[in-house]
Design an enzyme around this catalytic site. Structure first.
Site, PDB file in Angstrom:
ATOM      1  N   ASN A  12     -29.907 -23.107 -19.508  1.00  0.00           N
ATOM      2  CA  ASN A  12     -29.890 -22.792 -20.944  1.00  0.00           C
ATOM      3  C   ASN A  12     -28.614 -22.071 -21.355  1.00  0.00           C
ATOM      4  O   ASN A  12     -28.308 -21.964 -22.539  1.00  0.00           O
ATOM      5  CB  ASN A  12     -31.112 -21.943 -21.314  1.00  0.00           C
ATOM      6  CG  ASN A  12     -31.100 -20.582 -20.632  1.00  0.00           C
ATOM      7  OD1 ASN A  12     -30.927 -20.485 -19.416  1.00  0.00           O
ATOM      8  ND2 ASN A  12     -31.285 -19.530 -21.401  1.00  0.00           N
ATOM      9  N   LYS A 129     -36.147 -34.685  -5.343  1.00  0.00           N
ATOM     10  CA  LYS A 129     -35.457 -34.115  -6.493  1.00  0.00           C
ATOM     11  C   LYS A 129     -35.079 -35.219  -7.478  1.00  0.00           C
ATOM     12  O   LYS A 129     -34.209 -36.041  -7.212  1.00  0.00           O
ATOM     13  CB  LYS A 129     -34.191 -33.389  -6.029  1.00  0.00           C
ATOM     14  CG  LYS A 129     -33.369 -32.792  -7.147  1.00  0.00           C
ATOM     15  CD  LYS A 129     -34.081 -31.634  -7.818  1.00  0.00           C
ATOM     16  CE  LYS A 129     -33.188 -30.980  -8.864  1.00  0.00           C
ATOM     17  NZ  LYS A 129     -33.886 -29.892  -9.565  1.00  0.00           N
ATOM     18  N   LYS A 214     -29.525 -24.604  -7.009  1.00  0.00           N
ATOM     19  CA  LYS A 214     -28.463 -23.654  -7.344  1.00  0.00           C
ATOM     20  C   LYS A 214     -28.836 -22.219  -6.987  1.00  0.00           C
ATOM     21  O   LYS A 214     -27.962 -21.407  -6.642  1.00  0.00           O
ATOM     22  CB  LYS A 214     -28.103 -23.754  -8.826  1.00  0.00           C
ATOM     23  CG  LYS A 214     -29.102 -23.129  -9.769  1.00  0.00           C
ATOM     24  CD  LYS A 214     -28.642 -23.153 -11.210  1.00  0.00           C
ATOM     25  CE  LYS A 214     -29.570 -22.351 -12.099  1.00  0.00           C
ATOM     26  NZ  LYS A 214     -30.984 -22.750 -11.997  1.00  0.00           N
ATOM     27  N   LYS A 276     -36.743 -19.474  -7.654  1.00  0.00           N
ATOM     28  CA  LYS A 276     -36.067 -18.211  -7.962  1.00  0.00           C
ATOM     29  C   LYS A 276     -36.683 -17.056  -7.192  1.00  0.00           C
ATOM     30  O   LYS A 276     -35.977 -16.213  -6.627  1.00  0.00           O
ATOM     31  CB  LYS A 276     -36.118 -17.945  -9.475  1.00  0.00           C
ATOM     32  CG  LYS A 276     -35.236 -18.860 -10.300  1.00  0.00           C
ATOM     33  CD  LYS A 276     -35.352 -18.563 -11.780  1.00  0.00           C
ATOM     34  CE  LYS A 276     -34.291 -19.336 -12.577  1.00  0.00           C
ATOM     35  NZ  LYS A 276     -34.289 -20.780 -12.315  1.00  0.00           N
TER      36      LYS A 276
END
Length: 312
Positions: A12, A129, A214, A276
């Site tokens: 974002n 993915k 990432k 995360k």
């Protein structure tokens, strides 16, 4: 030595949902992100910045498909490199301008970054993915036959190509990154998880078609440069347990043990907060600090006034 932080920008920060992926729209978003990162520079941190590239590399892949009869398409590792280049360019230019406006003297540099993975990673046996454009079932079968792609149905919206998502083994260029940090330079590196490479039988590097998460790359990068803080910026102010339920609870400062317990209880979805929390917990377990917070509150989160902190 100033405290060292690796900051992973969420998608974002570059392109928000339902926005048109023009250069102008993305550059406007990046300018806002750069102003917020410049606030962290004012707190006297040495900064390494990494970022996602999902929409951007998806559009590059679509361009490949649309123009395949005119221009030969490139493999996924090269598409990742392309996206690293143009996102890095936007971030570097915007950050330099923000620092100039604030009267700060730090330099900014973008490094095209290779991330080494193991050829034996089990992810290569189980591609999962999704990337690129959507296809009909008939088109998907044709792609499987013509290109040997693995295709899967994606959330009722059609079929997409799926590729492996291996674990990062080593980030290349770390010595250069550390030298640049010591010279008052903000480094942009590891964009989109890095360009995936493996070593062949002779120990030489080759690109491979894969996508590296990432946040996992950010965590590995933070480890290799000996950062004291690993920060993941997203579109929510905090991590929650029982998210969306009546007993929803905001997490502020928690221990590694608590974080692991919440993960074991299944509070975090694989497609959103799960990776995360996995990366944050693994980093904090080394006696360091991991932070998950909104982009807008990044500087306050570093001061302990916002976001979710996981401490070792």
């Amino acid at each position: 030595m100033a405290n060292r932080v690796v900051i992973a920008l969420g998608g974002n920060a570059i392109l928000k949902p339902n926005q048109e992926a023009t250069l102008e729209v993305q550059l406007d978003n990046v300018k806002v992100s750069a102003e917020l990162v410049a606030k962290i520079e004012e707190l006297n941190y040495e900064i390494v910045l990494t970022h996602g590239n999902g929409p951007q590399v998806g559009n590059i892949l679509r361009q490949n498909e649309e123009a395949k009869d005119v221009v030969p398409p490139f493999p996924l590792d090269v598409c990742n490199a392309e996206s690293q280049g143009f996102i890095g360019y936007m971030l570097e230019q915007s950050l330099k301008n923000s620092l100039e406006t604030k009267g700060l003297t730090s330099n900014v540099i973008t490094l095209l970054t290779q991330t080494e993975v193991s050829a034996d990673d089990e992810a290569f046996d189980h591609p999962n993915k999704p990337i690129g454009v959507f296809y009909s079932e008939e088109e998907a079968k044709q792609m499987e036959q013509e290109k040997n792609w693995v295709m899967m149905e994606d959330a009722g919206r059609g079929y997409r190509r799926v590729v492996p998502s291996p674990q990062p083994k080593a980030i290349h260029g770390v010595d250069a990154i550390v030298n640049l940090l010591n010279q008052n330079t903000i480094v942009i590196a590891g964009g989109g998880g890095g360009i995936p490479v493996v070593r062949n039988e002779d120990g030489l590097l080759n690109g491979i078609e894969a996508v590296i998460d990432k946040d996992r790359t950010g965590k590995k990068l933070a480890e290799q440069i000996d950062a004291s803080v690993f920060m993941m910026l997203t579109d929510v102010s905090n991590v929650y347990i029982n998210y969306g339920k009546e007993n929803q609870e905001k997490l502020e400062t928690i221990s590694v043990k608590q974080a692991q317990q919440y993960m074991d209880e299944g509070h975090f979805a694989d497609g959103s907060m799960g990776p995360k929390m996995e990366a944050a917990t693994a980093f904090a377990a080394q006696g360091k600090t991991a932070i998950i917070c909104s982009l807008e509150e990044a500087d306050q989160a570093l001061l302990g006034r916002a976001g979710t902190r996981i401490t070792g």
